[in-house]
Motif scaffolding. Structure first.
Motif: not given
Length: 330
Positions: A294-318
């Motif tokens: 299942i592919i989630a599709v949309g525009y990027w930039g909604n960070f407030e709803m992410l948990n701490e782990k996913h917030t860190q992953a969003e900003q991490s290096e590849r």
């Protein structure tokens, strides 16, 4: 006529043609495929400007890897004498009726306009010069030729920037844009051209909520996506090969890869996941087959709803293993 492949592209493509060279041999547009080539049109053999241009390209011929072609309205006999007399190393073609020049758009009021084109291995015109001034022109073309080749060797920026981001904004997407993603996926290769992939775009609130109920707890962020694309196949949609190779799965995976690249080009996040109840998804959508992702599709930039782990992953290096861990050249 030639069997020139039609390439859908934002670039102009080389028209189909067959001309004769300085030796009277046929040379067609198909001969341009598979390499970068410079094609230049010049008005008349053995005139001062045309001679200088031919000599300048000849001096640089090795840096063009020998792929320079000059076309003029002169006869095969005339271009043969011109090439021999001036020691030219470029291939010359005779276009006595200026038909090919007209196809390239370099004839005005019956006169040929001195012009140059760089053509890529797919037959696409990537650079062009119309109404050329000969002085320094060959060197300018060589600079663009080298730049183009180097550009094409680079890994696509869309591949570099694509990430499995989760911070998707709940902004609506048009049906047209969603269909375009699937259209890109549908251009993927497949075994025996069976095209085993199937897509269901879920975008109504009623159906989205039903699919949300089938997601794993860790995929809570997908509930903010304005659209989910359910990708599925069946074994008998694709090739069944030796050693248990179900190629429908591989082909469908390639199609998803095309979709992700297209989404990135369009400025969209497209994040495929494996965390869901496939039986429930099939029941909700009435699918008979294997739900691959299942592919989630949309525009990027909604960070407030992410948990701490996913917030860190969003900003991490590849994070990728060293190439030597996954590659062997033998």
């Amino acid at each position: 006529m030639s069997n020139m492949v039609k390439v859908d592209s934002n670039y102009k493509t080389v028209p189909e043609f067959v001309l004769k060279d300085e030796d009277g041999n046929e040379f067609s547009s198909v001969n341009l495929l598979g390499k970068y080539t410079v094609v230049y049109f010049y008005p008349k053999a053995d005139t001062p400007g045309c001679t200088m241009e031919g000599i300048d390209f000849t001096h640089l011929i090795d840096e063009f890897e020998g792929n320079v072609i000059g076309i003029s309205p002169d006869s095969c006999n005339a271009i043969s004498k011109f090439k021999s007399k001036r020691g030219l190393k470029v291939k010359l073609l005779s276009d006595p009726d200026k038909k090919v020049a007209e196809q390239f758009g370099v004839v005005k009021d019956g006169k040929l306009i001195r012009s140059t084109f760089i053509i890529d291995p797919w037959g696409r015109i990537r650079r062009e010069w119309i109404k050329v001034s000969v002085q320094g022109h060959a060197k300018e073309v060589l600079e663009e030729y080298k730049k183009l080749v180097e550009e094409d060797k680079k890994i696509s920026d869309n591949i570099k920037v694509r990430r499995a981001f989760r911070g998707i904004r709940p902004l609506p997407l048009s049906d047209e844009d969603l269909k375009k993603l699937v259209e890109a996926a549908h251009l993927a290769p497949s075994c025996m051209n069976k095209q085993p992939w199937r897509f269901v775009i879920v975008r109504t609130q009623e159906k989205l909520q039903q699919i949300h109920s089938a997601l794993s707890e860790g995929n809570y962020w997908m509930k903010h996506a304005p659209a989910l694309i359910v990708v599925y196949t069946k074994n008998d949609f694709g090739c069944q090969l030796s050693d248990g190779r179900n190629y429908a799965l591989f082909d469908t995976g390639m199609a998803v890869g095309f979709l992700l690249a297209q989404a990135t080009q369009m400025g969209l996040v497209a994040h495929p996941v494996a965390g869901y109840d496939p039986l429930k998804v099939k029941e909700i959508l009435g699918i008979d087959g294997i739900v691959i992702t299942i592919i989630a599709v949309g525009y990027w930039g909604n960070f407030e709803m992410l948990n701490e782990k996913h917030t860190q992953a969003e900003q991490s290096e590849r994070n990728r293993q060293p190439l030597e861990n996954i590659l062997k050249i033998i």
